[in-house]
Design a protein around this motif. Structure first.
Motif, PDB file in Angstrom:
ATOM      1  N   ARG A  25       0.820  -1.206   0.000  1.00  0.00           N
ATOM      2  CA  ARG A  25       0.000   0.000   0.000  1.00  0.00           C
ATOM      3  C   ARG A  25       0.857   1.261   0.000  1.00  0.00           C
ATOM      4  NH1 ARG A  25      -5.222   0.960   1.663  1.00  0.00           N
ATOM      5  NH2 ARG A  25      -5.447  -1.139   2.497  1.00  0.00           N
ATOM      6  N   THR A  26       2.039   1.198   0.583  1.00  0.00           N
ATOM      7  CA  THR A  26       2.875   2.384   0.781  1.00  0.00           C
ATOM      8  C   THR A  26       4.069   2.460  -0.158  1.00  0.00           C
ATOM      9  OG1 THR A  26       4.211   1.231   2.460  1.00  0.00           O
ATOM     10  CG2 THR A  26       2.259   2.426   3.221  1.00  0.00           C
ATOM     11  N   ASP A  27       4.343   1.367  -0.876  1.00  0.00           N
ATOM     12  CA  ASP A  27       5.561   1.298  -1.690  1.00  0.00           C
ATOM     13  C   ASP A  27       6.816   1.452  -0.830  1.00  0.00           C
ATOM     14  OD1 ASP A  27       4.228   0.832  -4.019  1.00  0.00           O
ATOM     15  OD2 ASP A  27       4.188   2.928  -4.653  1.00  0.00           O
ATOM     16  N   LYS A  28       6.719   1.110   0.419  1.00  0.00           N
ATOM     17  CA  LYS A  28       7.868   1.087   1.323  1.00  0.00           C
ATOM     18  C   LYS A  28       8.225  -0.369   1.599  1.00  0.00           C
ATOM     19  CE  LYS A  28       8.407   5.544   2.546  1.00  0.00           C
ATOM     20  NZ  LYS A  28       7.426   6.179   1.646  1.00  0.00           N
ATOM     21  N   THR A  29       9.511  -0.625   1.738  1.00  0.00           N
ATOM     22  CA  THR A  29       9.938  -1.978   2.074  1.00  0.00           C
ATOM     23  C   THR A  29       9.828  -2.181   3.588  1.00  0.00           C
ATOM     24  OG1 THR A  29      12.261  -1.359   2.402  1.00  0.00           O
ATOM     25  CG2 THR A  29      11.554  -1.938   0.150  1.00  0.00           C
ATOM     26  N   GLU A  30       9.838  -3.435   3.987  1.00  0.00           N
ATOM     27  CA  GLU A  30       9.808  -3.740   5.418  1.00  0.00           C
ATOM     28  C   GLU A  30      11.029  -3.156   6.117  1.00  0.00           C
ATOM     29  OE1 GLU A  30       9.667  -7.669   8.347  1.00  0.00           O
ATOM     30  OE2 GLU A  30       8.980  -7.824   6.265  1.00  0.00           O
ATOM     31  N   ALA A  60       2.325   9.170   8.457  1.00  0.00           N
ATOM     32  CA  ALA A  60       2.815  10.268   7.619  1.00  0.00           C
ATOM     33  C   ALA A  60       4.054   9.849   6.834  1.00  0.00           C
ATOM     34  CB  ALA A  60       3.125  11.487   8.488  1.00  0.00           C
ATOM     35  N   PHE A  61       4.920   9.048   7.454  1.00  0.00           N
ATOM     36  CA  PHE A  61       6.132   8.585   6.776  1.00  0.00           C
ATOM     37  C   PHE A  61       5.797   7.610   5.653  1.00  0.00           C
ATOM     38  CE2 PHE A  61       9.220   5.058   6.507  1.00  0.00           C
ATOM     39  CZ  PHE A  61      10.323   5.756   5.991  1.00  0.00           C
ATOM     40  N   ALA A  62       4.876   6.692   5.928  1.00  0.00           N
ATOM     41  CA  ALA A  62       4.556   5.647   4.946  1.00  0.00           C
ATOM     42  C   ALA A  62       3.713   6.171   3.796  1.00  0.00           C
ATOM     43  CB  ALA A  62       3.831   4.496   5.648  1.00  0.00           C
ATOM     44  N   GLU A  63       2.905   7.205   4.041  1.00  0.00           N
ATOM     45  CA  GLU A  63       2.021   7.774   3.022  1.00  0.00           C
ATOM     46  C   GLU A  63       1.185   6.701   2.331  1.00  0.00           C
ATOM     47  OE1 GLU A  63       4.661   9.879   0.438  1.00  0.00           O
ATOM     48  OE2 GLU A  63       4.676  11.671   1.702  1.00  0.00           O
ATOM     49  N   PRO A  64       0.370   5.983   3.079  1.00  0.00           N
ATOM     50  CA  PRO A  64      -0.435   4.913   2.473  1.00  0.00           C
ATOM     51  C   PRO A  64      -1.486   5.465   1.524  1.00  0.00           C
ATOM     52  CG  PRO A  64      -1.106   5.285   4.741  1.00  0.00           C
ATOM     53  CD  PRO A  64       0.119   6.118   4.526  1.00  0.00           C
ATOM     54  N   ARG A  65      -1.710   4.751   0.434  1.00  0.00           N
ATOM     55  CA  ARG A  65      -2.754   5.115  -0.518  1.00  0.00           C
ATOM     56  C   ARG A  65      -4.004   4.313  -0.186  1.00  0.00           C
ATOM     57  NH1 ARG A  65       1.644   3.831  -3.428  1.00  0.00           N
ATOM     58  NH2 ARG A  65       0.676   1.892  -4.126  1.00  0.00           N
ATOM     59  N   HIS A  66      -5.142   4.996  -0.145  1.00  0.00           N
ATOM     60  CA  HIS A  66      -6.390   4.273   0.074  1.00  0.00           C
ATOM     61  C   HIS A  66      -7.534   4.999  -0.608  1.00  0.00           C
ATOM     62  CE1 HIS A  66      -6.103   7.149   3.332  1.00  0.00           C
ATOM     63  NE2 HIS A  66      -5.218   6.390   3.947  1.00  0.00           N
ATOM     64  N   GLU A  67      -8.502   4.226  -0.966  1.00  0.00           N
ATOM     65  CA  GLU A  67      -9.611   4.702  -1.775  1.00  0.00           C
ATOM     66  C   GLU A  67     -10.791   5.026  -0.869  1.00  0.00           C
ATOM     67  OE1 GLU A  67     -12.480   2.677  -5.051  1.00  0.00           O
ATOM     68  OE2 GLU A  67     -10.361   2.174  -5.100  1.00  0.00           O
ATOM     69  N   ILE A  68     -10.777   6.219  -0.281  1.00  0.00           N
ATOM     70  CA  ILE A  68     -11.823   6.602   0.662  1.00  0.00           C
ATOM     71  C   ILE A  68     -12.335   7.987   0.297  1.00  0.00           C
ATOM     72  CG2 ILE A  68     -11.192   5.154   2.607  1.00  0.00           C
ATOM     73  CD1 ILE A  68      -9.437   7.293   3.655  1.00  0.00           C
ATOM     74  N   GLU A  69     -12.880   8.101  -0.870  1.00  0.00           N
ATOM     75  CA  GLU A  69     -13.345   9.392  -1.405  1.00  0.00           C
ATOM     76  C   GLU A  69     -14.326  10.062  -0.463  1.00  0.00           C
ATOM     77  OE1 GLU A  69     -15.997  11.015  -5.177  1.00  0.00           O
ATOM     78  OE2 GLU A  69     -15.350   8.929  -5.063  1.00  0.00           O
ATOM     79  N   ASN A  70     -15.354   9.351  -0.023  1.00  0.00           N
ATOM     80  CA  ASN A  70     -16.404   9.971   0.773  1.00  0.00           C
ATOM     81  C   ASN A  70     -15.948  10.293   2.181  1.00  0.00           C
ATOM     82  OD1 ASN A  70     -18.471   9.809  -1.258  1.00  0.00           O
ATOM     83  ND2 ASN A  70     -18.400   7.612  -0.938  1.00  0.00           N
ATOM     84  N   VAL A 123      -9.549  10.524  -5.879  1.00  0.00           N
ATOM     85  CA  VAL A 123      -9.493   9.221  -5.239  1.00  0.00           C
ATOM     86  C   VAL A 123      -8.243   8.490  -5.690  1.00  0.00           C
ATOM     87  CG1 VAL A 123     -10.701   7.046  -4.890  1.00  0.00           C
ATOM     88  CG2 VAL A 123     -12.001   9.140  -5.279  1.00  0.00           C
ATOM     89  N   GLN A 124      -7.479   7.988  -4.684  1.00  0.00           N
ATOM     90  CA  GLN A 124      -6.309   7.199  -5.009  1.00  0.00           C
ATOM     91  C   GLN A 124      -6.649   5.729  -4.847  1.00  0.00           C
ATOM     92  OE1 GLN A 124      -3.776   9.270  -2.100  1.00  0.00           O
ATOM     93  NE2 GLN A 124      -2.425   9.724  -3.800  1.00  0.00           N
ATOM     94  N   THR A 125      -6.195   4.927  -5.774  1.00  0.00           N
ATOM     95  CA  THR A 125      -6.507   3.510  -5.735  1.00  0.00           C
ATOM     96  C   THR A 125      -5.375   2.742  -5.081  1.00  0.00           C
ATOM     97  OG1 THR A 125      -5.556   3.224  -7.930  1.00  0.00           O
ATOM     98  CG2 THR A 125      -7.926   3.643  -7.792  1.00  0.00           C
ATOM     99  N   ILE A 126      -5.709   1.520  -4.679  1.00  0.00           N
ATOM    100  CA  ILE A 126      -4.747   0.671  -3.986  1.00  0.00           C
ATOM    101  C   ILE A 126      -4.253  -0.401  -4.940  1.00  0.00           C
ATOM    102  CG2 ILE A 126      -4.448  -0.792  -1.966  1.00  0.00           C
ATOM    103  CD1 ILE A 126      -6.983   0.542  -0.888  1.00  0.00           C
ATOM    104  N   PRO A 127      -2.965  -0.667  -4.979  1.00  0.00           N
ATOM    105  CA  PRO A 127      -2.432  -1.636  -5.927  1.00  0.00           C
ATOM    106  C   PRO A 127      -2.600  -3.072  -5.457  1.00  0.00           C
ATOM    107  CG  PRO A 127      -0.645  -0.679  -4.638  1.00  0.00           C
ATOM    108  CD  PRO A 127      -1.895   0.012  -4.219  1.00  0.00           C
TER     109      PRO A 127
END
Length: 494
Positions: free
Chosen positions: A73-78, A169-179, A186-190
Motif C-alpha cells: 500500500r505504501t511502496d515502502k519496504t519492510e 505520515a512517513f509511509a504515506e499509504p494510498r487508500h480509496e476513501i473518497e467519501n 481518489v487514489q486507488t490501492i495496488p
C-alpha cells in the motif's frame, strides 16, 4: 571480553520527569482482580505487556500478512519501515510504565513494526470497505472484527497515537476513501484482485464533528470538496498535518459506542492512544480542557437514589441537547406557578441517555483504569460512575431510569445493569468530585420534609388526569357537604 547484550527492560524510573512521559500502564491490581477478562486481550496483543502469550500467537500470521499488505500500500519496504521504528524506539519505550520481561531490542522493534502496521492496515482496509471483495477473514467475520476492536481499546494493549501518526505520515499509504475524506480525488490501492477506479458506494456511518469536520452519511458522489476542505482547517489553520488517520480511527471504532462523540471538537494532539480516545468521546470540551476540576470529597459525595429523589419531586429527564457528552449533569429549578408561590418550586435533573451494551463494562473499565493512572485529579468518568452508583441502589432505580429514557438497557436484564453500575464503582479512588455542589443541592432538596410531603400528595391525588379530576370532584363534594352542614347547624330555617 564480555559480549554486550542490547535488551529492553522497562523499570519504574527514578526520575519523576521520565515518569511523566508514561502513558501506558498495567491496570492496577485492585481493579484487575474484579474481572480479569475486562483488561486482558482475547485475540491480539499490541505492545510489550502481553507479547508472547501462547493463547494470542494465532494472530501473529495475520500480523505478518497485514505487514506485507501495508508495504504494498505504501511502496515502502519492510526494511524502510523497520528503520523508522528503530529511530523512534526510545520515544515508544518512554510511553510504557512499570516493568516488562526483558527481551532483545531487535525483538522489541520487530514487535512494534508488526503491531503498528497491523493497526494501520486494518484501519485503512476497514475505511475502504474492500474486505467484502477480498478474502480477509478478520474484517469479513463480524464477531471477530468486533472482538479485535475491543482488544485494541484495552489500556494495556496500546501504542502511542503520536507514533502511529508519524508512521502513517512517513509511509504515506494510498487508500480509496473518497467519501470519508470529502474529496473528489481518489487514489486507488495496488491490490492484484481489485478493480481500478472502484469507489465506496456503501453507506458508512461516522461520528460527527471531529476537529470541526462535519461527518454525515456517505453518498456515492462528492459533495462540495472546497467547503469540506475549508471546514477541516477552520479550527487550526496553522496546522498542516493530515488528519486522515484520526478520521479513519473514528470510523473504525464508531459502532462500539453508538452516538458518542457527536459534535466534538478537540485537539488531536491531546490523544495519547485508543483508550484515551474513548475518554475524549465521553467528555465535553470543558472537561477535556480541564475547566471543571470539582471539589474535594466530603459529605457531598453521597446522593440519594433516583427513586427517592423522584418521591421528593425531583424530575428526571433525558438531555434535550443531542450532542451533550456523557458526563453532563444539569439541574434546573422548575417554577410551575411563577415566583409568587416559591414553596412549590421543584428541581429538574437532565442526564444524557447512556446506552449499556455487552461491551460497556470492558470499555468503561479500561477508561476508569486510565484515569486512575493518568488523570487522578481529572477523573471525570470515575466521577460519572460514582454519581450513577449513588443514583442506582436497587433494580427499581434502573427500571425508573430506563422508563425515563436516561438509561438504554441493551442487556435485557435490569438486575444485570444495576450490578454492572455498582461493580464499576467498586475500588475507584478519587481526589475530586465534579458533581459535589449539585449533589449537595439535591440532598438538601430531599431532606426538606415539605418537598417529600408535597410530592407524595401530588403522586397520590394528582398523578394523572383521572385521579386529579376525581380529587377535585371529591373536594367539591366535601366543601358542599361542609357548607350544608354549617348552614343547617347555624342557620336553621324557621
Amino acid at each position: 571480553m564480555e559480549e554486550k547484550n542490547d535488551s529492553v527492560i522497562i523499570e519504574i524510573p527514578g526520575d519523576l520527569k521520565q515518569w511523566s512521559e508514561c502513558m501506558i500502564y498495567r491496570v492496577p491490581r485492585k481493579l484487575r482482580k474484579e474481572n480479569e477478562t475486562n483488561f486482558t486481550p482475547q485475540l491480539v496483543s499490541i505492545g510489550p505487556f502481553h507479547h508472547g502469550r501462547s493463547e494470542l500467537k494465532g494472530m501473529e500470521p495475520h500480523k505478518e500478512k497485514y505487514l506485507d499488505d501495508f508495504c504494498k500500500r505504501t511502496d515502502k519496504t519492510e526494511e524502510d519501515l523497520g528503520n523508522f521504528v528503530s529511530e523512534h524506539s526510545k520515544e515508544i519505550l518512554a510511553a510504557y510504565a512499570g516493568t516488562i520481561e526483558e527481551f532483545p531490542l531487535q525483538v522489541f522493534d520487530q514487535m512494534i513494526l508488526r503491531d503498528s502496521c497491523f493497526i494501520l492496515e486494518l484501519l485503512c482496509l476497514f475505511a475502504e470497505k474492500k474486505y467484502h471483495d477480498q478474502d480477509d477473514y478478520i474484517l469479513r467475520t463480524t464477531w471477530l472484527r468486533n472482538a479485535i476492536k475491543l482488544d485494541l481499546v484495552l489500556f494495556e494493549n496500546q501504542l502511542p497515537f503520536s507514533f502511529l501518526e508519524k508512521l502513517y505520515a512517513f509511509a504515506e499509504p494510498r487508500h480509496e476513501i473518497e467519501n470519508l475524506l470529502g474529496s473528489s480525488q481518489v487514489q486507488t490501492i495496488p491490490y492484484p484482485d481489485s478493480e481500478e477506479g472502484c469507489g465506496i458506494n456503501s453507506c458508512i456511518h461516522f461520528i460527527k464533528g471531529i476537529l470541526s469536520f462535519k461527518f454525515s452519511h456517505c453518498v456515492s458522489g462528492p459533495k462540495n470538496p472546497e467547503e469540506d476542505i475549508n471546514s477541516s482547517t477552520s479550527r487550526n489553520s496553522t496546522d498542516n498535518d493530515d488528519h486522515t488517520l484520526l478520521k479513519i480511527t473514528y470510523n473504525f471504532f464508531a459502532n462500539l459506542c453508538p452516538g458518542i462523540g457527536a459534535g466534538k471538537e478537540f485537539d488531536r494532539k491531546e490523544i495519547k492512544h485508543f483508550t484515551d480516545l474513548f475518554r475524549h468521546f465521553w467528555l465535553s470540551r470543558d472537561f477535556n480542557e480541564g475547566r471543571k476540576l470539582g471539589s474535594p470529597f466530603k459529605h457531598e459525595k453521597y446522593l440519594y437514589s433516583a427513586t427517592k429523589l423522584n418521591k421528593a419531586g425531583v424530575k428526571f429527564v433525558p438531555s434535550a441537547n443531542e450532542q451533550a457528552s456523557l458526563v453532563e449533569f444539569n439541574i434546573t429549578e422548575r417554577r410551575p406557578l411563577f415566583n409568587i408561590i416559591p414553596f412549590l418550586n421543584t428541581l429538574k435533573v437532565e442526564l444524557p441517555p447512556f446506552e449499556i451494551q455487552g461491551n460497556t463494562e470492558t470499555l468503561m473499565g479500561n477508561v476508569i483504569a486510565l484515569e486512575q493512572c493518568l488523570y487522578p485529579d481529572k477523573a471525570y468518568i470515575c466521577n460519572y460512575v460514582a454519581l450513577m452508583s449513588q443514583l442506582v441502589d436497587t433494580v427499581e432505580d434502573i427500571e425508573f431510569l430506563v422508563e425515563k429514557r436516561i438509561i438504554k438497557n441493551m442487556l435485557g436484564s435490569n438486575t444485570e445493569v444495576a450490578d454492572l453500575v455498582n461493580r464499576l464503582s467498586y475500588r475507584i479512588t478519587e481526589s475530586h468530585f465534579v458533581y459535589a455542589i449539585k449533589c449537595k443541592q439535591l440532598n438538601k432538596f430531599y431532606e426538606t420534609k415539605f418537598n417529600v410531603l408535597r410530592a407524595t400528595l401530588k403522586r397520590v391525588y394528582f398523578n394523572d388526569l383521572w385521579t386529579g379530576s376525581s380529587t377535585v370532584l371529591g373536594l367539591c363534594i366535601l366543601l358542599f357537604s361542609v357548607s350544608s352542614t354549617i348552614k343547617t347547624l347555624f342557620f336553621p330555617e324557621h
